[in-house]
Write a protein that holds these residues in place. Structure first.
Motif, PDB file in Angstrom:
ATOM      1  N   UNK A  35       0.688  -1.260  -0.355  1.00  0.00           N
ATOM      2  CA  UNK A  35       0.009   0.206  -0.047  1.00  0.00           C
ATOM      3  C   UNK A  35       1.145   1.162  -0.237  1.00  0.00           C
ATOM      4  N   UNK A  36       0.192   2.366  -0.248  1.00  0.00           N
ATOM      5  CA  UNK A  36       0.721   3.484  -0.250  1.00  0.00           C
ATOM      6  C   UNK A  36      -0.122   4.532   0.747  1.00  0.00           C
ATOM      7  N   UNK A  37       0.665   5.209   1.877  1.00  0.00           N
ATOM      8  CA  UNK A  37       0.159   6.153   2.468  1.00  0.00           C
ATOM      9  C   UNK A  37       0.954   7.398   2.297  1.00  0.00           C
ATOM     10  N   UNK A  38       0.213   8.612   3.015  1.00  0.00           N
ATOM     11  CA  UNK A  38       0.865   9.920   2.839  1.00  0.00           C
ATOM     12  C   UNK A  38       0.519  10.574   4.124  1.00  0.00           C
ATOM     13  N   UNK A  39       1.477  11.472   4.579  1.00  0.00           N
ATOM     14  CA  UNK A  39       1.450  12.413   5.714  1.00  0.00           C
ATOM     15  C   UNK A  39       1.663  13.772   5.298  1.00  0.00           C
ATOM     16  N   UNK A  40       0.676  14.626   5.342  1.00  0.00           N
ATOM     17  CA  UNK A  40       0.891  16.166   5.178  1.00  0.00           C
ATOM     18  C   UNK A  40       1.310  16.774   6.524  1.00  0.00           C
ATOM     19  N   UNK A  41       2.001  17.950   6.437  1.00  0.00           N
ATOM     20  CA  UNK A  41       2.510  18.550   7.872  1.00  0.00           C
ATOM     21  C   UNK A  41       1.011  19.017   8.650  1.00  0.00           C
ATOM     22  N   UNK A  42       1.436  18.482   9.686  1.00  0.00           N
ATOM     23  CA  UNK A  42       0.478  18.912  10.739  1.00  0.00           C
ATOM     24  C   UNK A  42      -0.748  17.843  10.518  1.00  0.00           C
ATOM     25  N   UNK A  43      -0.866  16.696   9.895  1.00  0.00           N
ATOM     26  CA  UNK A  43      -2.098  16.079   9.678  1.00  0.00           C
ATOM     27  C   UNK A  43      -1.537  14.427   9.953  1.00  0.00           C
ATOM     28  N   UNK A  44      -2.580  13.580  10.243  1.00  0.00           N
ATOM     29  CA  UNK A  44      -2.383  12.183  10.436  1.00  0.00           C
ATOM     30  C   UNK A  44      -1.991  11.614   9.024  1.00  0.00           C
TER      31      UNK A  44
END
Length: 115
Positions: A35-44
């Motif tokens: 799978x691929x996930x992502x995390x933006x600044x200040x977010x889960x």
């Protein structure tokens, strides 16, 4: 220690495309769900795209129709093709392998969408 090695991130203008790659050990790639996930600044951290049971795929609503997850079994590599990129896609993208409670993560690759 399982290593998932990501590549392909970078800076792209809105509307552009990028392809991320994640190479995994063959012993992991053949039996784990990728799978691929992502995390933006200040977010889960959030799920972007994943292979599920039977080889089906699952996508976050925000990327449906724009992103495609695929795999090359001969290369033990999973890809994330990202088209029509938007500034809100800016994040660190992580490759994930999971099965029966075991979870492995890559080091992450930065994707920045900006003009």
């Amino acid at each position: 220690q399982v290593q998932l090695v990501e590549s392909g991130g970078g800076l792209v203008q809105p509307g552009g495309s990028l392809r991320l790659s994640c190479a995994a050990p063959g012993s992991i790639f053949s039996i784990y769900f990728m799978a691929w996930y992502r995390q933006a600044p200040g977010k889960q951290r959030e799920l972007v795209a994943a292979f599920t049971v039977g080889g089906s795929t699952n996508y976050a609503n925000s990327v449906k129709g724009r992103f495609t997850i695929s795999r090359d079994n001969a290369k033990n590599t999973v890809y994330l093709q990202m088209n029509s990129l938007k500034p809100e896609d800016t994040a660190v993208y992580y490759c994930n392998a999971h099965r029966l409670g075991a979870n492995y993560w890559g080091q992450g690759t930065q994707v920045t969408v900006s003009s």
